[in-house]
Design a protein around this motif. Sequence first.
Motif, PDB file in Angstrom:
ATOM      1  N   THR A   1       0.841  -1.108   0.085  1.00 55.77           N
ATOM      2  CA  THR A   1       0.089   0.203  -0.137  1.00 55.77           C
ATOM      3  C   THR A   1       0.973   1.280  -0.050  1.00 55.77           C
ATOM      4  OG1 THR A   1      -0.231   0.032   2.468  1.00 55.77           O
ATOM      5  CG2 THR A   1      -1.828  -1.242   1.226  1.00 55.77           C
ATOM      6  N   ARG A   2       0.230   2.441  -0.100  1.00 56.19           N
ATOM      7  CA  ARG A   2       0.953   3.612  -0.109  1.00 56.19           C
ATOM      8  C   ARG A   2       1.941   3.866   1.051  1.00 56.19           C
ATOM      9  NH1 ARG A   2      -1.750   9.757  -1.123  1.00 56.19           N
ATOM     10  NH2 ARG A   2       0.234  10.829  -0.913  1.00 56.19           N
TER      11      ARG A   2
ATOM     12  N   ALA B   1      -7.657   0.448  13.363  1.00 54.66           N
ATOM     13  CA  ALA B   1      -8.410   0.156  12.189  1.00 54.66           C
ATOM     14  C   ALA B   1      -8.086  -1.532  11.994  1.00 54.66           C
ATOM     15  CB  ALA B   1      -7.767   0.756  10.999  1.00 54.66           C
ATOM     16  N   VAL B   2      -6.920  -1.905  12.443  1.00 55.53           N
ATOM     17  CA  VAL B   2      -6.837  -3.514  12.272  1.00 55.53           C
ATOM     18  C   VAL B   2      -7.451  -4.278  13.177  1.00 55.53           C
ATOM     19  CG1 VAL B   2      -5.173  -5.208  12.753  1.00 55.53           C
ATOM     20  CG2 VAL B   2      -4.176  -3.200  11.656  1.00 55.53           C
ATOM     21  N   PRO B   3      -7.888  -3.832  14.463  1.00 52.33           N
ATOM     22  CA  PRO B   3      -8.728  -4.933  15.265  1.00 52.33           C
ATOM     23  C   PRO B   3     -10.196  -4.684  14.791  1.00 52.33           C
ATOM     24  CG  PRO B   3      -7.248  -3.367  16.747  1.00 52.33           C
ATOM     25  CD  PRO B   3      -7.185  -3.013  15.141  1.00 52.33           C
ATOM     26  N   LYS B   4     -10.479  -3.470  14.121  1.00 50.08           N
ATOM     27  CA  LYS B   4     -11.994  -3.402  13.487  1.00 50.08           C
ATOM     28  C   LYS B   4     -12.085  -4.414  12.191  1.00 50.08           C
ATOM     29  CE  LYS B   4     -13.323   1.018  14.960  1.00 50.08           C
ATOM     30  NZ  LYS B   4     -13.815   2.394  14.564  1.00 50.08           N
ATOM     31  N   LEU B   5     -11.067  -4.398  11.445  1.00 45.92           N
ATOM     32  CA  LEU B   5     -10.910  -5.260  10.225  1.00 45.92           C
ATOM     33  C   LEU B   5     -10.940  -6.803  10.598  1.00 45.92           C
ATOM     34  CD1 LEU B   5      -8.207  -3.348   8.164  1.00 45.92           C
ATOM     35  CD2 LEU B   5     -10.853  -3.313   7.785  1.00 45.92           C
ATOM     36  N   ASN B   6     -10.104  -7.026  11.686  1.00 47.46           N
ATOM     37  CA  ASN B   6     -10.210  -8.527  12.270  1.00 47.46           C
ATOM     38  C   ASN B   6     -11.503  -8.971  12.558  1.00 47.46           C
ATOM     39  OD1 ASN B   6      -7.489  -8.586  11.751  1.00 47.46           O
ATOM     40  ND2 ASN B   6      -6.839  -7.998  13.841  1.00 47.46           N
TER      41      ASN B   6
ATOM     42  N   SER C   1     -15.470  -9.730   2.033  1.00 49.74           N
ATOM     43  CA  SER C   1     -16.329  -8.865   1.825  1.00 49.74           C
ATOM     44  C   SER C   1     -16.532  -7.981   3.098  1.00 49.74           C
ATOM     45  CB  SER C   1     -17.694  -9.527   1.297  1.00 49.74           C
ATOM     46  OG  SER C   1     -17.574  -9.802   0.238  1.00 49.74           O
ATOM     47  N   ILE C   2     -15.466  -7.253   3.625  1.00 51.86           N
ATOM     48  CA  ILE C   2     -15.729  -6.488   4.744  1.00 51.86           C
ATOM     49  C   ILE C   2     -15.530  -4.956   4.305  1.00 51.86           C
ATOM     50  CG2 ILE C   2     -14.463  -8.233   6.215  1.00 51.86           C
ATOM     51  CD1 ILE C   2     -11.787  -6.841   5.833  1.00 51.86           C
ATOM     52  N   ASP C   3     -16.136  -4.109   5.331  1.00 51.34           N
ATOM     53  CA  ASP C   3     -16.151  -2.624   4.832  1.00 51.34           C
ATOM     54  C   ASP C   3     -14.887  -1.773   5.287  1.00 51.34           C
ATOM     55  OD1 ASP C   3     -18.725  -2.898   4.337  1.00 51.34           O
ATOM     56  OD2 ASP C   3     -19.463  -2.407   6.489  1.00 51.34           O
ATOM     57  N   THR C   4     -14.652  -0.728   4.542  1.00 44.21           N
ATOM     58  CA  THR C   4     -13.440  -0.012   4.859  1.00 44.21           C
ATOM     59  C   THR C   4     -13.469   0.905   6.374  1.00 44.21           C
ATOM     60  OG1 THR C   4     -13.107   0.149   2.534  1.00 44.21           O
ATOM     61  CG2 THR C   4     -12.322   1.794   4.099  1.00 44.21           C
ATOM     62  N   VAL C   5     -12.721   0.943   6.882  1.00 43.71           N
ATOM     63  CA  VAL C   5     -12.567   1.412   8.150  1.00 43.71           C
ATOM     64  C   VAL C   5     -12.340   3.126   8.032  1.00 43.71           C
ATOM     65  CG1 VAL C   5     -11.376   1.921  10.633  1.00 43.71           C
ATOM     66  CG2 VAL C   5     -11.800  -0.567   9.577  1.00 43.71           C
ATOM     67  N   SER C   6     -12.987   3.870   8.346  1.00 47.38           N
ATOM     68  CA  SER C   6     -13.011   5.259   8.267  1.00 47.38           C
ATOM     69  C   SER C   6     -11.443   5.844   8.535  1.00 47.38           C
ATOM     70  CB  SER C   6     -14.149   6.026   8.765  1.00 47.38           C
ATOM     71  OG  SER C   6     -13.975   7.705   8.581  1.00 47.38           O
ATOM     72  N   GLY C   7     -10.717   6.413   7.667  1.00 45.69           N
ATOM     73  CA  GLY C   7      -9.399   7.050   8.116  1.00 45.69           C
ATOM     74  C   GLY C   7      -8.511   6.137   7.716  1.00 45.69           C
TER      75      GLY C   7
ATOM     76  N   SER D   1      -8.301   3.955   4.795  1.00 42.79           N
ATOM     77  CA  SER D   1      -8.632   3.382   3.441  1.00 42.79           C
ATOM     78  C   SER D   1      -7.520   2.355   2.756  1.00 42.79           C
ATOM     79  CB  SER D   1      -9.162   4.401   2.525  1.00 42.79           C
ATOM     80  OG  SER D   1      -8.069   5.440   2.370  1.00 42.79           O
ATOM     81  N   TYR D   2      -6.201   3.004   3.051  1.00 48.80           N
ATOM     82  CA  TYR D   2      -5.087   2.144   2.402  1.00 48.80           C
ATOM     83  C   TYR D   2      -4.958   0.845   3.066  1.00 48.80           C
ATOM     84  CZ  TYR D   2      -4.120   6.228  -0.572  1.00 48.80           C
ATOM     85  OH  TYR D   2      -4.204   7.483  -1.323  1.00 48.80           O
ATOM     86  N   THR D   3      -5.015   1.028   4.303  1.00 48.78           N
ATOM     87  CA  THR D   3      -4.885  -0.249   5.076  1.00 48.78           C
ATOM     88  C   THR D   3      -6.119  -1.252   4.878  1.00 48.78           C
ATOM     89  OG1 THR D   3      -3.626   1.008   6.771  1.00 48.78           O
ATOM     90  CG2 THR D   3      -4.339  -1.070   7.514  1.00 48.78           C
ATOM     91  N   SER D   4      -7.286  -0.742   4.843  1.00 56.27           N
ATOM     92  CA  SER D   4      -8.455  -1.566   4.638  1.00 56.27           C
ATOM     93  C   SER D   4      -8.237  -2.459   3.141  1.00 56.27           C
ATOM     94  CB  SER D   4      -9.546  -0.711   4.592  1.00 56.27           C
ATOM     95  OG  SER D   4      -9.783  -0.161   5.964  1.00 56.27           O
TER      96      SER D   4
END
Length: 202
Positions: free
Chosen positions: A122-123, A160-165, A175-181, A183-186
């Motif tokens: 990612t960036r 962001a990472v705990p939310k993505l897990n 098929s998971i949502d993007t965490v606000s703030g 976006s690149y990590t998501s």
Amino acid sequence: MRKKHPFRHALLATVGTVSGIVLLLALKPSTDPGPAQADAPTAAATVTARSSAPPSPSAASPSPSASAPRSRTPAKKHTAATPSSSRPAPATPTRTSSAPSAPKTTAAAPAPRTVTGTTAQTRYGPVQVRITLSGSRITGASAVQYPDETARSKDINSTAVPKLNQETLQAQSASIDTVSGASYTSAGYRQSLQSALDRAGL
């Protein structure tokens, strides 16, 4: 009146007496009563002796057919039939002893396995996801790599990472949502997660 003649009366009396004697002699039995009276006790004694004498063997002993007791066959005793003997016993249900069936072997739970996806660039840095599977179910998800070069990246991804897990466990897919703030990590997280699912055959 006629005069009574005593001689005539005497003659009549004599004639009557003689006539009575003649009648008595005529009625007298011809045999001498003496011997007859003497024989009477003898006849009586003979009758007594016969009656008291023991009966002769032929008269006393009954014939074999009459004296022998009749052989009686013992009559069969008809016992009253009890309910148990008269009525057939109820058929007892026979239990067929079948061999005990082998205990059902429950399918052993598949051993948990861990699959790591490819690293997504990612960036702000690489992102790589590792998942734990039990069969086809995702039981665990974690980010092995995520951007943490700068203080800002650490601050953003620490949330962001705990939310993505957590979303991965709920969705059981990529098929998971993007965490606000973040976006690149998501985006990098979804890419690495999908590669891990593909390696697991899901």
